[in-house]
Design a protein around this motif. Sequence first.
Motif, PDB file in Angstrom:
ATOM      1  N   ARG A 216       0.844  -1.191   0.000  1.00  0.00           N
ATOM      2  CA  ARG A 216       0.000   0.000   0.000  1.00  0.00           C
ATOM      3  C   ARG A 216       0.876   1.236   0.000  1.00  0.00           C
ATOM      4  NH1 ARG A 216      -4.650  -0.342   4.422  1.00  0.00           N
ATOM      5  NH2 ARG A 216      -5.299   1.464   3.164  1.00  0.00           N
ATOM      6  N   PRO A 217       0.509   2.273  -0.774  1.00  0.00           N
ATOM      7  CA  PRO A 217       1.311   3.501  -0.798  1.00  0.00           C
ATOM      8  C   PRO A 217       1.182   4.262   0.511  1.00  0.00           C
ATOM      9  CG  PRO A 217      -0.700   3.792  -2.065  1.00  0.00           C
ATOM     10  CD  PRO A 217      -0.635   2.336  -1.693  1.00  0.00           C
ATOM     11  N   SER A 218       2.163   5.106   0.777  1.00  0.00           N
ATOM     12  CA  SER A 218       2.142   5.909   2.000  1.00  0.00           C
ATOM     13  C   SER A 218       1.038   6.965   1.905  1.00  0.00           C
ATOM     14  CB  SER A 218       3.495   6.590   2.183  1.00  0.00           C
ATOM     15  OG  SER A 218       3.719   7.509   1.126  1.00  0.00           O
ATOM     16  N   PRO A 219       0.570   7.471   3.063  1.00  0.00           N
ATOM     17  CA  PRO A 219      -0.470   8.516   3.036  1.00  0.00           C
ATOM     18  C   PRO A 219      -0.048   9.754   2.243  1.00  0.00           C
ATOM     19  CG  PRO A 219      -0.258   7.605   5.238  1.00  0.00           C
ATOM     20  CD  PRO A 219       0.872   7.032   4.436  1.00  0.00           C
ATOM     21  N   GLY A 220       1.237  10.128   2.351  1.00  0.00           N
ATOM     22  CA  GLY A 220       1.694  11.294   1.606  1.00  0.00           C
ATOM     23  C   GLY A 220       1.614  11.086   0.114  1.00  0.00           C
ATOM     24  N   LEU A 221       1.999   9.894  -0.360  1.00  0.00           N
ATOM     25  CA  LEU A 221       1.937   9.597  -1.780  1.00  0.00           C
ATOM     26  C   LEU A 221       0.493   9.538  -2.263  1.00  0.00           C
ATOM     27  CD1 LEU A 221       3.585   8.912  -4.288  1.00  0.00           C
ATOM     28  CD2 LEU A 221       3.449   6.502  -3.637  1.00  0.00           C
ATOM     29  N   THR A 222      -0.377   8.980  -1.446  1.00  0.00           N
ATOM     30  CA  THR A 222      -1.799   8.939  -1.794  1.00  0.00           C
ATOM     31  C   THR A 222      -2.378  10.344  -1.904  1.00  0.00           C
ATOM     32  OG1 THR A 222      -2.038   6.810  -0.665  1.00  0.00           O
ATOM     33  CG2 THR A 222      -4.054   8.058  -1.108  1.00  0.00           C
ATOM     34  N   LEU A 223      -2.023  11.211  -0.939  1.00  0.00           N
ATOM     35  CA  LEU A 223      -2.510  12.590  -0.967  1.00  0.00           C
ATOM     36  C   LEU A 223      -2.005  13.315  -2.207  1.00  0.00           C
ATOM     37  CD1 LEU A 223      -3.946  14.991   0.364  1.00  0.00           C
ATOM     38  CD2 LEU A 223      -1.821  15.442   1.630  1.00  0.00           C
ATOM     39  N   ALA A 224      -0.727  13.116  -2.540  1.00  0.00           N
ATOM     40  CA  ALA A 224      -0.161  13.762  -3.720  1.00  0.00           C
ATOM     41  C   ALA A 224      -0.876  13.307  -4.992  1.00  0.00           C
ATOM     42  CB  ALA A 224       1.331  13.457  -3.815  1.00  0.00           C
TER      43      ALA A 224
ATOM     44  N   TRP B 114      -4.022  12.243  -5.242  1.00  0.00           N
ATOM     45  CA  TRP B 114      -5.340  12.846  -5.277  1.00  0.00           C
ATOM     46  C   TRP B 114      -5.270  14.341  -5.621  1.00  0.00           C
ATOM     47  CZ3 TRP B 114      -9.829  10.700  -5.797  1.00  0.00           C
ATOM     48  CH2 TRP B 114     -10.043   9.386  -5.363  1.00  0.00           C
ATOM     49  N   LEU B 115      -4.264  15.041  -5.106  1.00  0.00           N
ATOM     50  CA  LEU B 115      -4.112  16.458  -5.439  1.00  0.00           C
ATOM     51  C   LEU B 115      -3.816  16.637  -6.920  1.00  0.00           C
ATOM     52  CD1 LEU B 115      -2.069  17.791  -2.374  1.00  0.00           C
ATOM     53  CD2 LEU B 115      -4.490  18.219  -2.917  1.00  0.00           C
ATOM     54  N   GLY B 116      -2.971  15.763  -7.466  1.00  0.00           N
ATOM     55  CA  GLY B 116      -2.684  15.841  -8.896  1.00  0.00           C
ATOM     56  C   GLY B 116      -3.919  15.572  -9.736  1.00  0.00           C
ATOM     57  N   ALA B 117      -4.710  14.570  -9.338  1.00  0.00           N
ATOM     58  CA  ALA B 117      -5.941  14.269 -10.072  1.00  0.00           C
ATOM     59  C   ALA B 117      -6.936  15.427  -9.978  1.00  0.00           C
ATOM     60  CB  ALA B 117      -6.566  12.984  -9.533  1.00  0.00           C
TER      61      ALA B 117
ATOM     62  N   PHE C 175      -6.201  18.635  -9.536  1.00  0.00           N
ATOM     63  CA  PHE C 175      -5.684  19.738 -10.343  1.00  0.00           C
ATOM     64  C   PHE C 175      -6.034  19.551 -11.822  1.00  0.00           C
ATOM     65  CE2 PHE C 175      -2.271  21.562 -12.938  1.00  0.00           C
ATOM     66  CZ  PHE C 175      -2.314  22.890 -12.521  1.00  0.00           C
ATOM     67  N   LEU C 176      -6.016  18.310 -12.288  1.00  0.00           N
ATOM     68  CA  LEU C 176      -6.292  18.026 -13.684  1.00  0.00           C
ATOM     69  C   LEU C 176      -7.778  18.032 -14.010  1.00  0.00           C
ATOM     70  CD1 LEU C 176      -3.751  15.107 -14.324  1.00  0.00           C
ATOM     71  CD2 LEU C 176      -3.591  17.441 -15.206  1.00  0.00           C
ATOM     72  N   HIS C 177      -8.608  17.575 -13.078  1.00  0.00           N
ATOM     73  CA  HIS C 177      -9.990  17.289 -13.441  1.00  0.00           C
ATOM     74  C   HIS C 177     -11.021  18.264 -12.892  1.00  0.00           C
ATOM     75  CE1 HIS C 177      -8.032  13.290 -14.056  1.00  0.00           C
ATOM     76  NE2 HIS C 177      -8.773  13.329 -15.132  1.00  0.00           N
ATOM     77  N   ILE C 178     -10.700  19.052 -11.890  1.00  0.00           N
ATOM     78  CA  ILE C 178     -11.674  20.026 -11.393  1.00  0.00           C
ATOM     79  C   ILE C 178     -12.071  21.029 -12.481  1.00  0.00           C
ATOM     80  CG2 ILE C 178     -11.919  22.017  -9.842  1.00  0.00           C
ATOM     81  CD1 ILE C 178     -10.658  20.378  -7.642  1.00  0.00           C
ATOM     82  N   PRO C 179     -11.148  21.569 -13.302  1.00  0.00           N
ATOM     83  CA  PRO C 179     -11.594  22.458 -14.395  1.00  0.00           C
ATOM     84  C   PRO C 179     -12.568  21.783 -15.352  1.00  0.00           C
ATOM     85  CG  PRO C 179      -9.237  22.677 -14.038  1.00  0.00           C
ATOM     86  CD  PRO C 179      -9.672  21.511 -13.215  1.00  0.00           C
ATOM     87  N   LEU C 180     -12.362  20.491 -15.635  1.00  0.00           N
ATOM     88  CA  LEU C 180     -13.287  19.773 -16.513  1.00  0.00           C
ATOM     89  C   LEU C 180     -14.663  19.636 -15.862  1.00  0.00           C
ATOM     90  CD1 LEU C 180     -10.951  16.923 -17.834  1.00  0.00           C
ATOM     91  CD2 LEU C 180     -11.505  19.107 -18.918  1.00  0.00           C
ATOM     92  N   LEU C 181     -14.670  19.366 -14.548  1.00  0.00           N
ATOM     93  CA  LEU C 181     -15.942  19.253 -13.838  1.00  0.00           C
ATOM     94  C   LEU C 181     -16.689  20.593 -13.819  1.00  0.00           C
ATOM     95  CD1 LEU C 181     -14.838  17.022 -10.814  1.00  0.00           C
ATOM     96  CD2 LEU C 181     -16.089  16.324 -12.875  1.00  0.00           C
ATOM     97  N   LEU C 182     -15.943  21.699 -13.743  1.00  0.00           N
ATOM     98  CA  LEU C 182     -16.586  23.017 -13.775  1.00  0.00           C
ATOM     99  C   LEU C 182     -17.216  23.290 -15.138  1.00  0.00           C
ATOM    100  CD1 LEU C 182     -14.011  25.195 -11.785  1.00  0.00           C
ATOM    101  CD2 LEU C 182     -16.271  24.413 -11.040  1.00  0.00           C
ATOM    102  N   ILE C 183     -16.544  22.847 -16.212  1.00  0.00           N
ATOM    103  CA  ILE C 183     -17.133  23.002 -17.540  1.00  0.00           C
ATOM    104  C   ILE C 183     -18.460  22.260 -17.618  1.00  0.00           C
ATOM    105  CG2 ILE C 183     -16.869  22.325 -19.963  1.00  0.00           C
ATOM    106  CD1 ILE C 183     -13.923  22.950 -19.722  1.00  0.00           C
TER     107      ILE C 183
END
Length: 269
Positions: free
Chosen positions: A4-12, A14-17, A19-27
Amino acid sequence: MTSRPSPGLTLAAWLGAAFLHIPLLLIILYAFTSEDRTYTFPPPGLTLRWFGVAFARTDMWDALWLSVRVACLATLLALLLGSLAAAAMSRSHFRGKDAFSLLITLPIALPGIVTGIALLTTIKRVGLEPGTLTIILGHATFCIVTVYNNVVARLRRISPSQIEASSDLGARPLQTFRYVLLPHLATALLAGGLLSFALSFDEVIVTTFTAGSQQTLPIWMFGELFKPRDRPVTNVVAILVMLVTLLPILLTQRLSSGGDYMHGGGKSS
């Protein structure tokens, strides 16, 4: 390594995802807004009205069908030329081969504005008028790369002994291609073709220089952005573009799973 990945890696991740997909969801969200001029958050109300307005626009449908025609023809041209180039480069050995391979892949690495200016200059030099034909030729320059990279990678994995065995058994070149090479290349050709279609369908920068008075769907959308009352309509069409380009990419990913990797890359802008 732990399973299992570390909590920090998991958080990173999710933050990357996000950053990429929230603008698409706003559209997607603002395609349903009841307000036509401002994008207040949260939207004051939700409505399906803009879908009816968008689908009633004949200029939108004209731009959509032009984009589909251009993408299909550019993909066919890329499949032909990219496959031939891959066949030549995978079996040939000559001085400057690496430099020639770089030249083939260069159009997808260059900024789109550089490719666009070069194509426009060439079009004017040869006496062509910007239009549908020049859009197709312009898109084919970078679509060829996606087909070439996929096919040349697959050809390098095919043992030459298979082709030699086919010749020893009396098969003609077309028979060797049909029964020996094509079964190996089928998924690579399909993956390269699907990626080419997706890249061509949503291309903006190169199209701007090669389209003349023609409007593909991305060019149409860019023009609509400067009309405040039509911004929700643009969001509706953006959802349509996302769906059209997402399906080929998902199919390509499925074809490339299980050890067959894509070598297409993306268009620089």
